[in-house]
Design a protein around this motif. Structure first.
Motif, mmCIF file in Angstrom:
data_model
loop_
_atom_site.group_PDB
_atom_site.id
_atom_site.type_symbol
_atom_site.label_atom_id
_atom_site.label_comp_id
_atom_site.label_asym_id
_atom_site.label_seq_id
_atom_site.Cartn_x
_atom_site.Cartn_y
_atom_site.Cartn_z
ATOM 1 N N VAL A 23 0.835 -1.199 0.000
ATOM 2 C CA VAL A 23 0.000 0.000 0.000
ATOM 3 C C VAL A 23 0.876 1.259 0.000
ATOM 4 O O VAL A 23 0.687 2.153 -0.813
ATOM 5 N N SER A 43 -8.644 7.221 -5.140
ATOM 6 C CA SER A 43 -9.108 6.190 -4.218
ATOM 7 C C SER A 43 -8.176 4.986 -4.277
ATOM 8 O O SER A 43 -7.731 4.579 -5.335
ATOM 9 N N GLY A 44 -7.843 4.478 -3.120
ATOM 10 C CA GLY A 44 -6.966 3.306 -3.063
ATOM 11 C C GLY A 44 -5.497 3.660 -3.087
ATOM 12 O O GLY A 44 -4.645 2.771 -3.079
ATOM 13 N N GLY A 46 -3.742 4.959 -0.781
ATOM 14 C CA GLY A 46 -3.078 4.685 0.494
ATOM 15 C C GLY A 46 -3.169 5.844 1.470
ATOM 16 O O GLY A 46 -2.431 5.887 2.457
ATOM 17 N N LYS A 47 -4.093 6.767 1.234
ATOM 18 C CA LYS A 47 -4.199 7.960 2.079
ATOM 19 C C LYS A 47 -4.614 7.593 3.507
ATOM 20 O O LYS A 47 -3.983 8.021 4.487
ATOM 21 N N SER A 48 -5.679 6.783 3.602
ATOM 22 C CA SER A 48 -6.144 6.409 4.938
ATOM 23 C C SER A 48 -5.086 5.596 5.658
ATOM 24 O O SER A 48 -4.816 5.807 6.856
ATOM 25 N N THR A 49 -4.465 4.675 4.914
ATOM 26 C CA THR A 49 -3.412 3.854 5.510
ATOM 27 C C THR A 49 -2.327 4.744 6.106
ATOM 28 O O THR A 49 -1.917 4.563 7.258
ATOM 29 N N HIS A 205 -10.908 14.159 -0.576
ATOM 30 C CA HIS A 205 -11.124 13.931 -1.999
ATOM 31 C C HIS A 205 -11.490 15.232 -2.702
ATOM 32 O O HIS A 205 -11.407 15.340 -3.909
ATOM 33 N N ARG B 405 -13.856 -2.081 4.514
ATOM 34 C CA ARG B 405 -12.764 -3.061 4.485
ATOM 35 C C ARG B 405 -13.344 -4.448 4.659
ATOM 36 O O ARG B 405 -14.193 -4.637 5.495
HETATM 37 N N1 LIG Z 1 -6.202 -4.573 5.956
HETATM 38 C C1 LIG Z 1 -5.967 -4.549 4.638
HETATM 39 N N2 LIG Z 1 -5.668 -5.699 4.014
HETATM 40 C C2 LIG Z 1 -5.414 -5.696 2.674
HETATM 41 N N3 LIG Z 1 -5.456 -4.627 1.928
HETATM 42 C C3 LIG Z 1 -5.746 -3.451 2.478
HETATM 43 C C4 LIG Z 1 -6.019 -3.360 3.880
HETATM 44 N N4 LIG Z 1 -6.270 -2.065 4.170
HETATM 45 C C5 LIG Z 1 -6.173 -1.394 3.008
HETATM 46 N N5 LIG Z 1 -5.865 -2.209 2.012
HETATM 47 C C6 LIG Z 1 -5.655 -1.809 0.616
HETATM 48 O O1 LIG Z 1 -4.768 -0.738 0.611
HETATM 49 C C7 LIG Z 1 -5.110 0.166 -0.426
HETATM 50 C C8 LIG Z 1 -5.169 1.571 0.119
HETATM 51 O O2 LIG Z 1 -6.232 1.701 1.020
HETATM 52 P P1 LIG Z 1 -6.590 3.088 1.689
HETATM 53 O O3 LIG Z 1 -7.817 2.951 2.477
HETATM 54 O O4 LIG Z 1 -5.385 3.587 2.400
HETATM 55 O O5 LIG Z 1 -6.842 3.995 0.431
HETATM 56 P P2 LIG Z 1 -7.413 5.456 0.363
HETATM 57 O O6 LIG Z 1 -6.383 6.233 -0.388
HETATM 58 O O7 LIG Z 1 -7.757 5.928 1.725
HETATM 59 O O8 LIG Z 1 -8.671 5.271 -0.522
HETATM 60 P P3 LIG Z 1 -10.074 6.051 -0.374
HETATM 61 O O9 LIG Z 1 -9.829 7.357 -1.069
HETATM 62 O O10 LIG Z 1 -11.015 5.217 -1.146
HETATM 63 O O11 LIG Z 1 -10.368 6.189 1.043
HETATM 64 C C9 LIG Z 1 -6.415 -0.294 -0.995
HETATM 65 O O12 LIG Z 1 -6.157 -0.930 -2.236
HETATM 66 C C10 LIG Z 1 -6.926 -1.291 -0.017
HETATM 67 O O13 LIG Z 1 -7.624 -2.315 -0.656
#
Ligand SMILES: Nc1ncnc2c1ncn2[C@@H]1O[C@H](COP(=O)(O)OP(=O)(O)OP(=O)(O)O)[C@@H](O)[C@H]1O
Ligand SMILES: [Mg+2]
Lengths: 231, 405
Positions: A23, A43-44, A46-49, A205, B405
């Motif tokens: 991620v 989206s996806g 990795g911002k939330s991560t 976003h 998730r």
């Molecule tokens: N626990 C997990 N196990 C496997 N994959 C994960 C897990 N958590 C997140 N991911 C993957 O990591 C990637 C990034 O997720 P994240 O939530 O950080 O994205 P984001 O930038 O916040 O997206 P959004 O704008 O939709 O909120 C996604 O592809 C998601 O599927």
């Protein structure tokens, strides 16, 4: 000035069985006290991560994260929890107030996990009320979240994030569930808090919201694509 | 911080009343039934002792009953093994003060002036009054002449007297009442012995043994002999001697079982203790089962509650709760709910026992309370441990991001 947050080649991967999801693939940046940073990206990306690693709710898989000079990667759960409690305040997209608690009880919740006895209860309650006053909810101390509008709920959440006087406020799409008028108000509130010196990092976003920050970090596919001040 | 978490767990469980009630139900029911069982069991034990003492089973009395086998079993009254001569022969022992042979009929119909009643008829000798500690309230006791001449005279127990002569018991003296087909002159009225639980010591009529033999039993075999002893100390020895003596008199071969029973107060105590041991064993079994059941209920309801409260857990973690803090909160919730359930169970049980006290013998003591507190604590801790651990392991990020998730 020493950065309150500094990341050095932070990676995060999720392993489930044979599937490995990369991620974050080496993220490096630091945030000085008093900054207002917005993080944007598809989206996806990795911002939330990233935000939850900043929030000490997840350990980085590799790299180093220092919060207020402390290397977080080596801390046990109890110490990490104390950091969250004392140095960080969270604001979530879906507000995440506890529905059975009144606004005041929600704002007081972080103090349960703080050091110190219940002797200062009166003081704490006064502070919680002040914060509710600050976010414009002086009439709503004893309302349940179900009795408040989305914007009001997010105000309660912001008051709760401020309760323990944190170094940094982390907001994951705080306006994501709000209409545009309420969004504007919430962003204005966050800006106001920042002007009073609070460090704020917000994921969004909405380019309108993103542009309100002083610094904009764009991430894509787990790496920082751009990191520049806003006009 | 620990105290604050405990307080929070109290508050939180009040905010989830449905789960709270579901969690407590098993414990409430278990403790409730246990409390009532203990109350009734203890009460019954006390009652048995009281009743047997009321029979005249002091330490210095033994009873020889016709027929062999288990001590306290009802058997048909037509066992023909014990004779009046057996009774008289027992007098040769230096430790025998007096012997009181008797025959008895249960629930025999009696009549007087259109009133009818059923009572116990005992054919006795004058010794019976002494050995059984009966006193005469009005009129006269039975004497040897009544016995010798097979007279149709009787002594009424207070209950019988009240039943047949409700207005004026004294008027009974000299009247003729009908016992079965025969008319008996009321010679006296026995002093009240009192109610012993459900056993009414005054619900009886005493008639001469000889009269009873000729008119009702139509046989001279007797049903039982009460033997008054010089002392209670050596009763076990006396019992052995009497047994050996009667076996010899009855010409029993060593291979043949006794055709009589010798019962002493020691046997009574033994039987009561044995039955209370059985009750204890039953209670232990019930406790183990209800422990398991209420534990399983708590565990499952808690697991359900925790999956329902995942988001709440995630929020608390974000706000600074450690895994341990979450674990403590849920463990404490299990313990205090289980304790509360126990106390409610004890309360309800004691209340029910209290209301039943006039119908059945009950004993109210503090024992169930201790039991309940221990039980509640144990069940809460053991069954709450696993769900509490699971609560601590909830991934805060997944919980916070919820359905995404
Ligand atoms: N626990 C997990 N196990 C496997 N994959 C994960 C897990 N958590 C997140 N991911 C993957 O990591 C990637 C990034 O997720 P994240 O939530 O950080 O994205 P984001 O930038 O916040 O997206 P959004 O704008 O939709 O909120 C996604 O592809 C998601 O599927
Ligand atoms: Mg996200």
């Amino acid at each position: 000035m020493m950065p309150v947050i500094s990341l050095n080649q932070v990676e995060k991967r999720y392993v489930s069985g044979s599937v490995i999801t990369e991620v974050l693939k080496g993220v490096t940046f630091s945030v000085l006290p008093g900054e207002l940073v917005s993080i944007m990206g598809p989206s996806g990306a990795g911002k939330s991560t990233l935000l939850y690693i900043l929030g000490c709710l997840a350990y980085p898989s590799a790299g180093q994260y220092k919060l207020d000079g402390v290397d977080v990667g080596t801390l046990p759960d109890v110490a990490l929890s104390r950091l969250r409690n004392e140095k960080l305040g969270f604001v979530f997209q879906s507000f995440h107030l506890i529905p059975q608690y009144t606004a005041l009880e929600n704002v007081l919740l972080p103090t349960v996990y703080s050091k110190g006895s219940r002797k200062e209860k009166k003081q704490l309650t006064d502070r919680a009320k002040e914060l509710l006053d600050l976010v414009g909810l002086s009439e709503r101390y004893h309302y349940l979240p179900g009795e408040l509008s989305g914007g009001q709920r997010q105000r309660v959440a912001i008051a709760r994030a401020l309760m323990n006087n944190p170094e940094v406020i982390l907001a994951d799409e705080p306006t994501g569930n709000l209409d545009s008028r309420q969004s504007v108000e919430i962003v204005a509130l966050l800006r106001e808090l920042n002007e009073r010196g609070r460090t704020i990092i917000l994921v969004t976003h909405d380019p309108e919201v993103g542009r309100q920050a002083r610094r904009l970090i764009t991430i894509r596919d787990g790496v920082i694509q751009s990191d520049e001040p806003c006009s | 911080m620990f105290l604050k978490i405990l307080k929070l767990s109290l508050r939180d469980s009040l905010k989830h009343p449905l789960f709270t009630i579901l969690m407590m139900i098993g414990v409430v029911v278990s403790i409730f039934s246990m409390t009532t069982i203990v109350a009734i069991g203890d009460g019954t034990k006390m009652e048995i002792v009281k009743v047997l003492q009321g029979f005249g089973f002091g330490g210095d009395v033994m009873m020889v009953a016709a027929g062999g086998g288990r001590l306290f079993r009802h058997r048909p009254s037509n066992v023909k093994t014990l004779t009046l001569a057996d009774a008289e022969a027992l007098r040769q022992f230096p430790f025998v003060v007096d012997v009181a042979p008797r025959q008895g009929i249960r629930r025999y119909p009696i009549h007087y002036m259109g009133r009818s009643f059923k009572t116990r008829i005992l054919g006795v000798t004058p010794s019976y009054l002494k050995v059984g500690k009966y006193a005469i309230d009005m009129g006269q006791a039975l004497n040897q002449r009544d016995l010798r001449d097979h007279l149709k005279v009787c002594l009424l127990g207070k209950t019988v007297a009240k039943e047949l002569f409700p207005k004026d018991m004294a008027a009974a003296l000299g009247q003729f009442i009908q016992i079965g087909k025969f008319f008996f002159r009321v010679k006296g009225i026995l002093a009240e012995k009192g109610q012993l639980g459900r056993f009414d010591m005054d619900d009886r009529i005493l008639i001469p043994l000889t009269t009873c033999s000729t008119l009702f039993i139509r046989d001279t075999y007797i049903h039982a002999i009460s033997v008054k002893l010089t002392d209670a100390k050596n009763i076990a020895t006396y019992q052995k001697l009497v047994k050996a003596f009667l076996r010899k008199r009855h010409h029993l071969l060593p291979t043949q079982p006794d055709d009589f029973r010798v019962v002493t107060s020691l046997d009574v105590v033994r039987i009561v203790n044995q039955s209370s041991r059985e009750l204890t064993r039953l209670l232990v079994r019930i406790m183990i089962i209800s422990l398991l059941v209420s534990g399983i209920i708590i565990t499952n309801v808690m697991l359900a509650a925790i999956s329902e409260r995942r988001v709440e857990i995630g929020i608390k973690r974000a706000l600074g709760a450690s895994r341990r803090a979450i674990l403590i909160q849920f463990l404490f919730e299990a313990i205090w709910l289980s304790l509360l359930g126990s106390l409610i169970g004890v309360g309800a049980g004691v209340l029910v026992a209290y209301f039943l006290r006039n119908m059945i013998p009950v004993s109210l003591s503090l024992h169930p309370l201790y039991l309940a507190v221990g039980f509640g604590f144990l069940v809460g801790t053991v069954s709450g441990a696993f769900p509490a651990y699971r609560a601590g392991q909830v991934d805060p990020i997944r919980a916070i991001l919820g359905g995404r998730r």
